[in-house]
Motif scaffolding. Structure first.
Motif, PDB file in Angstrom:
ATOM      1  N   TYR A  19       0.807  -1.225   0.000  1.00 26.75           N
ATOM      2  CA  TYR A  19       0.000   0.000   0.000  1.00 26.75           C
ATOM      3  C   TYR A  19       0.839   1.275   0.000  1.00 26.75           C
ATOM      4  N   GLY A  20       2.154   1.174   0.117  1.00 23.27           N
ATOM      5  CA  GLY A  20       2.973   2.374   0.114  1.00 23.27           C
ATOM      6  C   GLY A  20       4.399   2.090  -0.300  1.00 23.27           C
ATOM      7  N   LEU A  21       5.039   3.080  -0.926  1.00 23.40           N
ATOM      8  CA  LEU A  21       6.442   2.989  -1.326  1.00 23.40           C
ATOM      9  C   LEU A  21       7.259   4.017  -0.555  1.00 23.40           C
ATOM     10  N   SER A  22       8.406   3.609  -0.048  1.00 25.08           N
ATOM     11  CA  SER A  22       9.254   4.488   0.755  1.00 25.08           C
ATOM     12  C   SER A  22       9.736   5.689  -0.057  1.00 25.08           C
ATOM     13  N   ILE A  23       9.730   6.854   0.578  1.00 23.80           N
ATOM     14  CA  ILE A  23      10.289   8.036  -0.079  1.00 23.80           C
ATOM     15  C   ILE A  23      11.818   7.966  -0.060  1.00 23.80           C
ATOM     16  N   GLN A  32      20.097  -1.157  11.478  1.00 23.88           N
ATOM     17  CA  GLN A  32      18.904  -1.524  10.732  1.00 23.88           C
ATOM     18  C   GLN A  32      18.712  -0.583   9.547  1.00 23.88           C
ATOM     19  N   ILE A  33      18.295  -1.128   8.435  1.00 25.29           N
ATOM     20  CA  ILE A  33      17.806  -0.282   7.349  1.00 25.29           C
ATOM     21  C   ILE A  33      16.305  -0.505   7.240  1.00 25.29           C
ATOM     22  N   ALA A  34      15.607   0.578   7.022  1.00 18.76           N
ATOM     23  CA  ALA A  34      14.157   0.487   6.929  1.00 18.76           C
ATOM     24  C   ALA A  34      13.639   1.694   6.182  1.00 18.76           C
ATOM     25  N   GLY A  35      12.448   1.558   5.665  1.00 19.95           N
ATOM     26  CA  GLY A  35      11.860   2.632   4.890  1.00 19.95           C
ATOM     27  C   GLY A  35      11.438   3.801   5.744  1.00 19.95           C
ATOM     28  N   ASP A  36      11.491   4.967   5.145  1.00 13.85           N
ATOM     29  CA  ASP A  36      10.982   6.190   5.755  1.00 13.85           C
ATOM     30  C   ASP A  36       9.466   6.194   5.531  1.00 13.85           C
ATOM     31  N   TYR A  37       8.868   7.367   5.613  1.00 12.99           N
ATOM     32  CA  TYR A  37       7.457   7.484   5.275  1.00 12.99           C
ATOM     33  C   TYR A  37       7.192   6.875   3.898  1.00 12.99           C
ATOM     34  N   ALA A  88      15.805  10.548  -2.571  1.00 11.57           N
ATOM     35  CA  ALA A  88      16.534   9.725  -1.608  1.00 11.57           C
ATOM     36  C   ALA A  88      18.029  10.028  -1.635  1.00 11.57           C
ATOM     37  N   TYR A  89      18.599  10.087  -2.818  1.00 10.53           N
ATOM     38  CA  TYR A  89      20.044  10.336  -2.935  1.00 10.53           C
ATOM     39  C   TYR A  89      20.396  11.727  -2.415  1.00 10.53           C
TER      40      TYR A  89
END
Length: 436
Positions: free
Chosen positions: A137-141, A309-314, A342-343
């Motif tokens: 339902y969502g893609l990380s910014i 940890q790596i994880a998605g933002d909003y 992101a970059y």
């Protein structure tokens, strides 16, 4: 305000938390029958600081590629609070960031599915973070890691040459900064609140991708000394109790804190990797150098190795009520693939084959191993969120950590042992009430 979501999503208990009574939402609807990428869409963002500058460049580039679409932005300062209220109506933009207060089993009520986990994971990282029942339902910014942003000049001035590998070594370093420099060793950003939520977001420090599926919600004592929350919250408590943070945390200011760290008036802050570029810019704006800003892993090692940890933002998502879902979907994909957000923000790309950021060179030098946490088992996606709600401990937020800081600085009754014991009891009682 320019903060980001902490690394884990979840149910944040806030004063304006969503009622989430289904709100008469109906899946589908609104999209042109031919699926044309056209129409006027509203994109809601938390980036109040760059909505009138950088985001206008995004608008121009996107509209050049999709001339039949007009993009409007709405920036919200108190994003979590305001969007929660808005989502009790149908009017919450066409594209928005999934707020932490929405539980996984409520995603379909509010957001349009983007595709299956299996399909989306071929192209995008961490899609399971905002997925339910196999649908994304969502893609990380952007994708973040977690650590401590610090002023290298101040740490060097205090005679510190090695990275701390334990909480006690970190405290020793902060003591040295307090005793030998004029800098505030650590800055809590207590008054803004949300920076304290960052302390939850690095369970990967424990070096176990399955940690949150075997501990935390699966433990009656997450604040024990050898559990992640006991380690992380315990360190924050000790920092404040020893006077190693600002004198009056009620007067902190997030925007000002960037300049304070950039100019060496503050030595250290725990924040996601998204903060590195902001601190570097603040240093340069104040006449200093971006090279003064460093990023160190959390002071804890497993078998002699740092983990992060790596994880998605909003996550960008589509309002299920949007009348221009094809245009909204085009924006989400374009933002992930072509905007460069992101970059430019020093983050890890949400694309599986995206570019690596230059800002994490310090982590590479320190030999940090990244940990991508395993998703919750099927059928248990909301288990931890349910315990958070039942315990009334805002695990992903700032309220209980502000209470902890108040106790540590002597502004409220109690001590670390009694506070953590109370948290553990409330958590255990909530686990018993939720069941498995």
């Amino acid at each position: 305000m320019t903060h980001r979501n902490h690394l884990r999503g979840g149910a944040l208990l806030a004063a304006a938390a969503l009622t989430l009574s289904a709100c008469s939402a109906q899946a589908g609807g609104g999209q042109a029958a031919d699926g044309a990428i056209a129409g006027e869409i509203t994109v809601i963002t938390q980036r109040t600081d760059i909505v009138d500058t950088v985001f206008q460049d995004y608008k121009a580039d996107f509209e050049a590629e999709y001339p039949d679409v007009t993009v409007n932005f709405e920036a919200i300062t108190d994003y979590e609070g305001e969007i929660a209220v808005r989502m009790n109506t149908d009017d919450y933009g066409d594209v928005l960031l999934i707020p932490n207060s929405v539980k996984p089993d409520q995603f379909a009520t509010f957001f349009e599915p983007l595709g299956s986990v299996e399909e989306m994971s071929q192209e995008y990282r961490l899609v399971e973070e905002k997925a339910y029942d196999g649908q994304v339902y969502g893609l990380s910014i952007t994708v973040n890691t977690q650590g401590l942003v610090y002023n290298k000049k101040v740490w060097a001035e205090a005679g510190i040459t090695d990275l701390p590998t334990t909480p006690e070594e970190f405290l020793d370093d902060l003591r040295a900064i307090r005793d030998t420099t004029d800098a505030i060793p650590y800055y809590t950003n207590y008054a803004d609140g949300w920076p304290l939520s960052q302390w939850d977001g690095n369970r990967g420090v424990m070096g176990d991708p399955a940690y949150q599926n075997t501990h935390v919600a699966y433990s009656d004592t997450p604040w024990a000394e050898d559990e992640w929350h006991g380690i992380s919250d315990g360190l924050l408590y000790d920092i404040v109790a020893e006077g190693l943070s600002e004198e009056d945390p009620t007067t902190t200011n997030w925007e000002e804190s960037k300049t304070l760290l950039g100019t060496g008036q503050v030595a250290t802050m725990l924040l996601g990797s998204w903060a590195i570029t902001q601190m570097q810019q603040a240093a340069e704006d104040a006449g200093g150098s971006a090279d003064d800003i460093g990023y160190m892993p959390f002071p804890y090692q497993v078998d002699g190795t740092f983990h992060a940890q790596i994880a998605g933002d909003y996550k960008n998502a589509i309002n299920v009520h949007s009348e221009h879902k094809a245009a909204a979907r085009a924006w989400i994909d374009w933002f992930a693939k072509e905007s460069g957000y992101a970059y430019d923000e020093g983050g890890i790309s949400p694309l599986v084959d995206g570019p690596e950021p230059e800002t994490l060179g310090d982590f590479e030098e320190a030999g940090v191993e990244y940990v991508e946490m395993e998703p919750a088992p099927a059928g248990s996606e909301s288990y931890e969120a349910d315990i958070v709600a039942a315990s009334e401990i805002d695990l992903y937020g700032n309220i209980y950590r502000q209470e902890m800081v108040d106790i540590a600085r002597g502004a409220a009754d109690g001590d670390k042992e009694s506070f953590f014991a109370d948290l553990d009891q409330r958590w255990a009682d909530a686990r018993a009430s939720v069941g498995e």
